[in-house]
Write a protein that holds these residues in place. Structure first.
Motif, PDB file in Angstrom:
ATOM      1  N   HIS A  76      53.264  32.468  -4.346  1.00 15.77           N
ATOM      2  CA  HIS A  76      54.831  32.587  -4.845  1.00 15.77           C
ATOM      3  C   HIS A  76      55.496  33.564  -4.578  1.00 15.77           C
ATOM      4  CE1 HIS A  76      53.481  28.902  -7.140  1.00 15.77           C
ATOM      5  NE2 HIS A  76      52.624  29.684  -7.685  1.00 15.77           N
ATOM      6  N   VAL A  77      54.932  34.753  -3.981  1.00 13.13           N
ATOM      7  CA  VAL A  77      55.622  36.069  -3.694  1.00 13.13           C
ATOM      8  C   VAL A  77      56.422  35.494  -2.198  1.00 13.13           C
ATOM      9  CG1 VAL A  77      55.382  38.302  -2.805  1.00 13.13           C
ATOM     10  CG2 VAL A  77      54.443  37.668  -5.062  1.00 13.13           C
ATOM     11  N   ALA A  78      55.426  34.956  -1.432  1.00 12.72           N
ATOM     12  CA  ALA A  78      55.720  34.563  -0.128  1.00 12.72           C
ATOM     13  C   ALA A  78      57.066  33.630  -0.313  1.00 12.72           C
ATOM     14  CB  ALA A  78      54.849  33.844   0.751  1.00 12.72           C
ATOM     15  N   GLU A  79      56.931  32.634  -1.352  1.00  9.24           N
ATOM     16  CA  GLU A  79      58.191  31.564  -1.675  1.00  9.24           C
ATOM     17  C   GLU A  79      59.382  32.248  -1.954  1.00  9.24           C
ATOM     18  OE1 GLU A  79      56.469  28.736  -4.223  1.00  9.24           O
ATOM     19  OE2 GLU A  79      55.021  27.928  -2.919  1.00  9.24           O
ATOM     20  N   ARG A  80      59.169  33.230  -2.713  1.00  4.82           N
ATOM     21  CA  ARG A  80      60.375  33.956  -3.420  1.00  4.82           C
ATOM     22  C   ARG A  80      61.045  34.644  -2.199  1.00  4.82           C
ATOM     23  NH1 ARG A  80      64.170  33.483  -7.317  1.00  4.82           N
ATOM     24  NH2 ARG A  80      65.454  35.438  -7.510  1.00  4.82           N
ATOM     25  N   GLY A  81      60.168  35.300  -1.238  1.00  8.55           N
ATOM     26  CA  GLY A  81      60.826  35.932  -0.008  1.00  8.55           C
ATOM     27  C   GLY A  81      61.621  34.865   0.791  1.00  8.55           C
ATOM     28  N   GLU A  82      61.146  33.862   0.861  1.00  9.18           N
ATOM     29  CA  GLU A  82      61.725  32.802   1.720  1.00  9.18           C
ATOM     30  C   GLU A  82      63.253  32.390   0.996  1.00  9.18           C
ATOM     31  OE1 GLU A  82      61.308  31.723   4.767  1.00  9.18           O
ATOM     32  OE2 GLU A  82      59.658  33.088   4.708  1.00  9.18           O
ATOM     33  N   GLU A  83      63.256  32.109  -0.267  1.00 13.83           N
ATOM     34  CA  GLU A  83      64.111  31.589  -1.066  1.00 13.83           C
ATOM     35  C   GLU A  83      65.261  32.749  -0.979  1.00 13.83           C
ATOM     36  OE1 GLU A  83      62.828  31.221  -4.974  1.00 13.83           O
ATOM     37  OE2 GLU A  83      61.439  29.592  -4.601  1.00 13.83           O
ATOM     38  N   GLU A  84      65.272  34.067  -0.856  1.00  4.64           N
ATOM     39  CA  GLU A  84      66.119  35.079  -0.758  1.00  4.64           C
ATOM     40  C   GLU A  84      66.435  35.301   0.513  1.00  4.64           C
ATOM     41  OE1 GLU A  84      65.312  38.808  -3.241  1.00  4.64           O
ATOM     42  OE2 GLU A  84      64.803  37.399  -5.043  1.00  4.64           O
ATOM     43  N   GLY A  85      65.768  34.741   1.503  1.00  2.00           N
ATOM     44  CA  GLY A  85      65.972  34.973   2.879  1.00  2.00           C
ATOM     45  C   GLY A  85      65.468  36.146   3.540  1.00  2.00           C
ATOM     46  N   ILE A  86      64.758  36.824   2.733  1.00  6.72           N
ATOM     47  CA  ILE A  86      64.114  38.149   3.352  1.00  6.72           C
ATOM     48  C   ILE A  86      62.616  38.063   3.560  1.00  6.72           C
ATOM     49  CG2 ILE A  86      65.680  39.492   1.663  1.00  6.72           C
ATOM     50  CD1 ILE A  86      63.189  40.003  -0.470  1.00  6.72           C
ATOM     51  N   ASP A  96      59.071  38.573   4.620  1.00  3.72           N
ATOM     52  CA  ASP A  96      57.951  39.301   4.441  1.00  3.72           C
ATOM     53  C   ASP A  96      58.492  40.624   3.694  1.00  3.72           C
ATOM     54  OD1 ASP A  96      56.338  37.563   5.585  1.00  3.72           O
ATOM     55  OD2 ASP A  96      56.264  38.403   7.486  1.00  3.72           O
ATOM     56  N   ALA A  97      59.842  40.713   3.522  1.00  2.00           N
ATOM     57  CA  ALA A  97      60.064  42.095   3.031  1.00  2.00           C
ATOM     58  C   ALA A  97      59.686  42.042   1.361  1.00  2.00           C
ATOM     59  CB  ALA A  97      61.501  42.119   2.935  1.00  2.00           C
ATOM     60  N   MET A  98      59.669  40.913   0.709  1.00  2.00           N
ATOM     61  CA  MET A  98      59.244  40.771  -0.618  1.00  2.00           C
ATOM     62  C   MET A  98      57.790  41.202  -0.787  1.00  2.00           C
ATOM     63  SD  MET A  98      59.918  40.016  -3.866  1.00  2.00           S
ATOM     64  CE  MET A  98      61.505  39.102  -3.672  1.00  2.00           C
ATOM     65  N   PRO A  99      56.889  40.685  -0.120  1.00  2.00           N
ATOM     66  CA  PRO A  99      55.481  41.369  -0.352  1.00  2.00           C
ATOM     67  C   PRO A  99      55.536  42.891   0.008  1.00  2.00           C
ATOM     68  CG  PRO A  99      55.370  39.346   1.044  1.00  2.00           C
ATOM     69  CD  PRO A  99      56.658  39.499   0.821  1.00  2.00           C
ATOM     70  N   ALA A 100      56.626  43.222   0.821  1.00  2.00           N
ATOM     71  CA  ALA A 100      56.467  44.636   1.286  1.00  2.00           C
ATOM     72  C   ALA A 100      56.975  45.388   0.207  1.00  2.00           C
ATOM     73  CB  ALA A 100      57.190  44.844   2.378  1.00  2.00           C
ATOM     74  N   LYS A 101      57.882  45.056  -0.476  1.00  4.37           N
ATOM     75  CA  LYS A 101      58.613  45.737  -1.616  1.00  4.37           C
ATOM     76  C   LYS A 101      57.562  45.982  -2.636  1.00  4.37           C
ATOM     77  CE  LYS A 101      62.431  44.326  -3.300  1.00  4.37           C
ATOM     78  NZ  LYS A 101      63.548  43.316  -3.851  1.00  4.37           N
ATOM     79  N   ILE A 102      56.718  44.769  -3.050  1.00  4.61           N
ATOM     80  CA  ILE A 102      55.645  44.981  -3.944  1.00  4.61           C
ATOM     81  C   ILE A 102      54.693  46.016  -3.616  1.00  4.61           C
ATOM     82  CG2 ILE A 102      53.943  43.761  -5.038  1.00  4.61           C
ATOM     83  CD1 ILE A 102      55.393  41.222  -5.049  1.00  4.61           C
ATOM     84  N   ARG A 103      54.368  46.078  -2.685  1.00  3.15           N
ATOM     85  CA  ARG A 103      53.050  47.327  -1.962  1.00  3.15           C
ATOM     86  C   ARG A 103      53.777  48.530  -2.143  1.00  3.15           C
ATOM     87  NH1 ARG A 103      52.056  42.764   1.902  1.00  3.15           N
ATOM     88  NH2 ARG A 103      49.768  42.051   1.519  1.00  3.15           N
ATOM     89  N   ASN A 104      55.075  48.586  -1.640  1.00  3.56           N
ATOM     90  CA  ASN A 104      55.909  49.735  -1.899  1.00  3.56           C
ATOM     91  C   ASN A 104      55.767  50.390  -3.308  1.00  3.56           C
ATOM     92  OD1 ASN A 104      57.541  52.202  -1.487  1.00  3.56           O
ATOM     93  ND2 ASN A 104      59.326  51.162  -1.033  1.00  3.56           N
TER      94      ASN A 104
END
Length: 288
Positions: free
Chosen positions: A188-198, A200-208
Protein backbone atom coordinates in the motif's frame (compact mmCIF):
# COMPACT_ATOMS: atom_id res chain seq x y z
CA UNK A 1 -38.43 45.70 31.22
CA UNK A 2 -40.33 47.32 34.09
CA UNK A 3 -41.00 45.59 37.38
CA UNK A 4 -44.64 44.99 36.46
CA UNK A 5 -43.83 43.36 33.10
CA UNK A 6 -41.14 41.25 34.80
CA UNK A 7 -43.65 40.01 37.35
CA UNK A 8 -46.07 39.14 34.56
CA UNK A 9 -43.49 37.07 32.65
CA UNK A 10 -44.95 33.57 32.12
CA UNK A 11 -41.90 31.86 33.57
CA UNK A 12 -42.03 33.95 36.70
CA UNK A 13 -45.74 33.11 36.95
CA UNK A 14 -44.78 29.45 36.56
CA UNK A 15 -42.34 29.77 39.45
CA UNK A 16 -45.07 31.37 41.55
CA UNK A 17 -47.98 29.25 40.27
CA UNK A 18 -46.74 25.72 39.38
CA UNK A 19 -50.33 24.56 39.15
CA UNK A 20 -50.37 26.18 35.68
CA UNK A 21 -48.78 22.98 34.39
CA UNK A 22 -50.17 20.69 37.09
CA UNK A 23 -46.68 19.77 38.28
CA UNK A 24 -45.22 19.31 41.70
CA UNK A 25 -41.61 20.47 41.96
CA UNK A 26 -41.48 20.30 45.74
CA UNK A 27 -41.41 23.37 47.99
CA UNK A 28 -42.27 26.85 46.79
CA UNK A 29 -38.57 27.69 47.09
CA UNK A 30 -37.70 24.82 44.73
CA UNK A 31 -40.30 26.01 42.26
CA UNK A 32 -39.06 29.59 42.40
CA UNK A 33 -35.41 28.78 41.81
CA UNK A 34 -36.27 26.27 39.12
CA UNK A 35 -38.33 28.95 37.40
CA UNK A 36 -35.38 31.33 37.53
CA UNK A 37 -33.00 28.69 36.15
CA UNK A 38 -35.34 28.08 33.24
CA UNK A 39 -35.72 31.82 32.75
CA UNK A 40 -31.94 32.13 32.38
CA UNK A 41 -32.14 29.99 29.28
CA UNK A 42 -33.99 32.80 27.54
CA UNK A 43 -30.64 34.56 27.12
CA UNK A 44 -29.95 32.20 24.20
CA UNK A 45 -30.95 33.31 20.74
CA UNK A 46 -32.57 30.00 19.73
CA UNK A 47 -34.23 28.44 22.77
CA UNK A 48 -35.66 24.97 22.17
CA UNK A 49 -39.09 25.74 23.62
CA UNK A 50 -40.58 22.23 23.12
CA UNK A 51 -37.65 20.67 24.99
CA UNK A 52 -37.88 23.24 27.78
CA UNK A 53 -41.58 22.59 28.21
CA UNK A 54 -41.01 18.83 28.17
CA UNK A 55 -38.44 19.14 30.98
CA UNK A 56 -40.88 21.20 33.02
CA UNK A 57 -43.65 18.64 32.57
CA UNK A 58 -41.27 15.81 33.49
CA UNK A 59 -40.03 17.76 36.54
CA UNK A 60 -36.43 17.38 35.36
CA UNK A 61 -33.50 19.75 35.61
CA UNK A 62 -30.37 19.91 33.46
CA UNK A 63 -28.42 17.88 36.01
CA UNK A 64 -31.10 15.17 36.02
CA UNK A 65 -30.99 14.75 32.25
CA UNK A 66 -27.18 14.87 32.20
CA UNK A 67 -26.96 12.14 34.83
CA UNK A 68 -29.36 9.84 32.99
CA UNK A 69 -27.63 10.29 29.64
CA UNK A 70 -24.07 10.33 30.96
CA UNK A 71 -23.21 13.75 29.54
CA UNK A 72 -22.04 17.06 30.97
CA UNK A 73 -24.80 19.41 32.22
CA UNK A 74 -23.32 22.08 29.94
CA UNK A 75 -24.17 19.84 27.01
CA UNK A 76 -27.81 19.70 28.12
CA UNK A 77 -27.79 23.48 28.43
CA UNK A 78 -26.54 23.76 24.85
CA UNK A 79 -29.39 21.51 23.73
CA UNK A 80 -31.85 23.78 25.52
CA UNK A 81 -30.26 26.76 23.80
CA UNK A 82 -30.92 25.29 20.37
CA UNK A 83 -28.08 22.85 19.65
CA UNK A 84 -29.45 19.68 18.04
CA UNK A 85 -28.12 16.52 19.81
CA UNK A 86 -26.81 13.46 18.04
CA UNK A 87 -29.50 11.06 16.88
CA UNK A 88 -29.01 8.57 19.73
CA UNK A 89 -29.14 11.37 22.30
CA UNK A 90 -32.33 12.72 20.77
CA UNK A 91 -33.97 9.33 21.16
CA UNK A 92 -32.72 8.98 24.73
CA UNK A 93 -33.96 12.44 25.76
CA UNK A 94 -37.36 11.82 24.20
CA UNK A 95 -37.68 8.64 26.23
CA UNK A 96 -36.58 10.34 29.45
CA UNK A 97 -39.08 13.19 29.15
CA UNK A 98 -41.85 11.06 27.67
CA UNK A 99 -42.18 13.01 24.43
CA UNK A 100 -41.94 12.31 20.72
CA UNK A 101 -38.56 13.06 19.19
CA UNK A 102 -40.23 14.74 16.20
CA UNK A 103 -42.02 17.15 18.55
CA UNK A 104 -38.80 18.13 20.31
CA UNK A 105 -36.71 18.56 17.14
CA UNK A 106 -39.05 18.98 14.18
CA UNK A 107 -36.25 20.52 12.12
CA UNK A 108 -34.00 17.43 12.38
CA UNK A 109 -35.70 15.44 9.67
CA UNK A 110 -32.68 15.06 7.38
CA UNK A 111 -29.19 13.74 8.01
CA UNK A 112 -27.93 15.33 11.20
CA UNK A 113 -24.39 15.83 9.92
CA UNK A 114 -25.66 18.06 7.14
CA UNK A 115 -27.63 20.30 9.51
CA UNK A 116 -25.39 20.90 12.51
CA UNK A 117 -21.72 21.22 13.41
CA UNK A 118 -20.70 18.49 15.89
CA UNK A 119 -19.66 19.90 19.24
CA UNK A 120 -16.43 17.89 19.19
CA UNK A 121 -15.25 19.47 15.93
CA UNK A 122 -12.85 22.36 16.42
CA UNK A 123 -10.65 24.24 13.95
CA UNK A 124 -10.54 22.98 10.36
CA UNK A 125 -7.40 23.69 8.33
CA UNK A 126 -7.60 23.54 4.50
CA UNK A 127 -4.10 21.97 4.31
CA UNK A 128 -1.75 20.24 6.73
CA UNK A 129 0.94 22.75 5.88
CA UNK A 130 -1.43 25.47 7.10
CA UNK A 131 -1.41 24.07 10.64
CA UNK A 132 0.96 26.32 12.64
CA UNK A 133 3.92 24.61 14.25
CA UNK A 134 2.72 25.99 17.59
CA UNK A 135 -0.40 23.84 17.27
CA UNK A 136 1.68 20.66 16.98
CA UNK A 137 3.90 21.73 19.87
CA UNK A 138 0.88 22.52 22.02
CA UNK A 139 -0.84 19.26 21.09
CA UNK A 140 2.02 16.92 22.03
CA UNK A 141 3.16 19.13 24.89
CA UNK A 142 -0.27 18.88 26.54
CA UNK A 143 -0.26 15.07 26.74
CA UNK A 144 -0.41 13.62 30.24
CA UNK A 145 -1.36 10.02 29.48
CA UNK A 146 -0.90 9.09 25.85
CA UNK A 147 0.42 10.20 22.49
CA UNK A 148 -0.53 8.25 19.37
CA UNK A 149 0.62 8.84 15.80
CA UNK A 150 -0.70 6.97 12.77
CA UNK A 151 0.79 7.89 9.40
CA UNK A 152 2.88 6.57 6.56
CA UNK A 153 5.99 8.59 7.37
CA UNK A 154 5.12 11.72 9.43
CA UNK A 155 8.42 12.98 8.08
CA UNK A 156 7.51 16.60 8.78
CA UNK A 157 7.51 15.76 12.51
CA UNK A 158 10.63 13.61 12.36
CA UNK A 159 12.58 16.52 10.84
CA UNK A 160 11.56 18.80 13.72
CA UNK A 161 14.10 18.30 16.51
CA UNK A 162 11.89 20.25 18.90
CA UNK A 163 9.00 17.81 18.38
CA UNK A 164 11.34 14.84 18.79
CA UNK A 165 12.52 16.33 22.07
CA UNK A 166 8.94 16.72 23.27
CA UNK A 167 8.15 13.09 22.43
CA UNK A 168 11.26 11.90 24.25
CA UNK A 169 10.52 14.05 27.30
CA UNK A 170 6.95 12.80 27.43
CA UNK A 171 8.12 9.19 27.30
CA UNK A 172 10.53 9.77 30.17
CA UNK A 173 7.69 11.41 32.13
CA UNK A 174 5.60 8.24 31.84
CA UNK A 175 3.39 9.19 28.88
CA UNK A 176 2.76 6.22 26.57
CA UNK A 177 3.95 7.19 23.09
CA UNK A 178 2.84 4.90 20.26
CA UNK A 179 3.79 5.49 16.64
CA UNK A 180 2.41 3.39 13.79
CA UNK A 181 4.22 4.15 10.54
CA UNK A 182 3.92 2.54 7.13
CA UNK A 183 6.03 -0.49 6.28
CA UNK A 184 8.27 0.86 3.47
CA UNK A 185 8.18 -2.59 1.83
CA UNK A 186 4.38 -2.86 2.06
CA UNK A 187 2.23 -2.88 -1.08
CA UNK A 188 0.00 0.00 0.00
CA UNK A 189 2.97 2.30 0.48
CA UNK A 190 4.02 1.61 -3.11
CA UNK A 191 0.46 2.26 -4.28
CA UNK A 192 0.37 5.56 -2.41
CA UNK A 193 3.60 6.60 -4.07
CA UNK A 194 2.14 5.84 -7.48
CA UNK A 195 -1.08 7.72 -6.66
CA UNK A 196 0.86 10.84 -5.72
CA UNK A 197 3.13 10.50 -8.72
CA UNK A 198 6.29 10.21 -6.62
CA UNK A 199 6.89 6.46 -7.05
CA UNK A 200 9.75 5.14 -4.91
CA UNK A 201 10.02 8.44 -3.08
CA UNK A 202 7.27 7.32 -0.69
CA UNK A 203 9.16 4.30 0.72
CA UNK A 204 12.26 6.49 0.82
CA UNK A 205 10.46 9.09 2.89
CA UNK A 206 9.43 6.43 5.39
CA UNK A 207 12.97 5.06 5.68
CA UNK A 208 14.26 8.58 6.20
CA UNK A 209 11.68 9.17 8.92
CA UNK A 210 12.48 5.86 10.62
CA UNK A 211 16.15 6.83 10.76
CA UNK A 212 15.20 10.01 12.59
CA UNK A 213 12.63 8.36 14.85
CA UNK A 214 14.66 5.28 15.76
CA UNK A 215 16.57 6.89 18.69
CA UNK A 216 13.20 7.36 20.41
CA UNK A 217 12.85 3.60 20.77
CA UNK A 218 15.60 3.70 23.39
CA UNK A 219 13.37 5.86 25.57
CA UNK A 220 11.08 4.09 28.02
CA UNK A 221 7.34 4.16 27.16
CA UNK A 222 7.96 4.86 23.46
CA UNK A 223 7.17 2.19 20.86
CA UNK A 224 7.23 2.29 17.07
CA UNK A 225 5.43 -0.24 14.90
CA UNK A 226 5.11 -0.72 11.14
CA UNK A 227 1.71 -1.25 9.54
CA UNK A 228 0.59 -2.50 6.13
CA UNK A 229 -2.91 -1.06 6.07
CA UNK A 230 -4.49 1.26 3.56
CA UNK A 231 -4.26 4.66 5.21
CA UNK A 232 -7.40 6.73 4.70
CA UNK A 233 -6.19 9.41 7.10
CA UNK A 234 -3.34 10.19 9.45
CA UNK A 235 -4.14 10.54 13.15
CA UNK A 236 -2.21 12.57 15.71
CA UNK A 237 -3.48 12.16 19.25
CA UNK A 238 -2.62 13.65 22.63
CA UNK A 239 -4.95 12.28 25.32
CA UNK A 240 -8.45 13.32 24.22
CA UNK A 241 -7.33 15.80 21.55
CA UNK A 242 -6.86 14.74 17.92
CA UNK A 243 -5.64 16.25 14.67
CA UNK A 244 -6.89 14.19 11.72
CA UNK A 245 -5.19 14.66 8.34
CA UNK A 246 -7.49 13.47 5.56
CA UNK A 247 -5.99 11.56 2.62
CA UNK A 248 -7.21 12.37 -0.89
CA UNK A 249 -6.46 10.32 -3.97
CA UNK A 250 -3.51 11.74 -5.87
CA UNK A 251 -2.98 14.58 -3.39
CA UNK A 252 -0.01 14.66 -0.96
CA UNK A 253 -1.04 14.56 2.70
CA UNK A 254 0.52 17.99 3.25
CA UNK A 255 -2.03 19.44 0.82
CA UNK A 256 -5.06 17.69 2.35
CA UNK A 257 -7.32 19.12 5.08
CA UNK A 258 -6.77 18.68 8.81
CA UNK A 259 -9.48 19.02 11.45
CA UNK A 260 -9.28 19.12 15.22
CA UNK A 261 -11.44 16.86 17.37
CA UNK A 262 -12.03 16.70 21.08
CA UNK A 263 -13.06 13.39 22.64
CA UNK A 264 -13.54 14.76 26.14
CA UNK A 265 -17.34 14.30 26.00
CA UNK A 266 -17.22 10.94 24.26
CA UNK A 267 -17.77 12.44 20.81
CA UNK A 268 -18.76 9.92 18.16
CA UNK A 269 -16.31 11.20 15.55
CA UNK A 270 -13.34 11.07 17.90
CA UNK A 271 -14.24 7.56 19.04
CA UNK A 272 -14.29 6.34 15.43
CA UNK A 273 -10.76 7.57 14.79
CA UNK A 274 -9.49 6.26 18.12
CA UNK A 275 -10.93 2.86 17.29
CA UNK A 276 -9.31 3.01 13.86
CA UNK A 277 -5.91 3.64 15.43
CA UNK A 278 -6.29 0.71 17.80
CA UNK A 279 -7.18 -1.62 14.93
CA UNK A 280 -4.11 -0.60 12.96
CA UNK A 281 -1.89 -0.81 16.04
CA UNK A 282 -3.06 -4.34 16.84
CA UNK A 283 -2.10 -5.56 13.36
CA UNK A 284 1.22 -3.71 13.16
CA UNK A 285 4.64 -5.25 13.88
CA UNK A 286 7.32 -3.85 16.17
CA UNK A 287 10.18 -1.97 14.58
CA UNK A 288 13.18 -4.29 14.65
Amino acid sequence: MGSRSWQCHPLVRLAQEPELLNIDLGTSRDVFWYGLSVLAILGGAMVNEPLRQALLRARLREDDVAAQLGVDPKTVRRWLNGRVPYRHNRAAIAEVVGADEADLWPEAGGPLAARTRPEELGTVYPHRWAVPREVWVRLFGSAEREIAILAYSALFLAEDTGILRILADKGRAGVAVRMALGDPDGPHVAERGEEEGIGDAMPAKIRNALTLYRPLTAVENIEIRLHRTVLYNSIYRADDQLLVNQHTYGIPAAQAPVFCLSGTDGGEMALLYLDSFERVWASATSLG
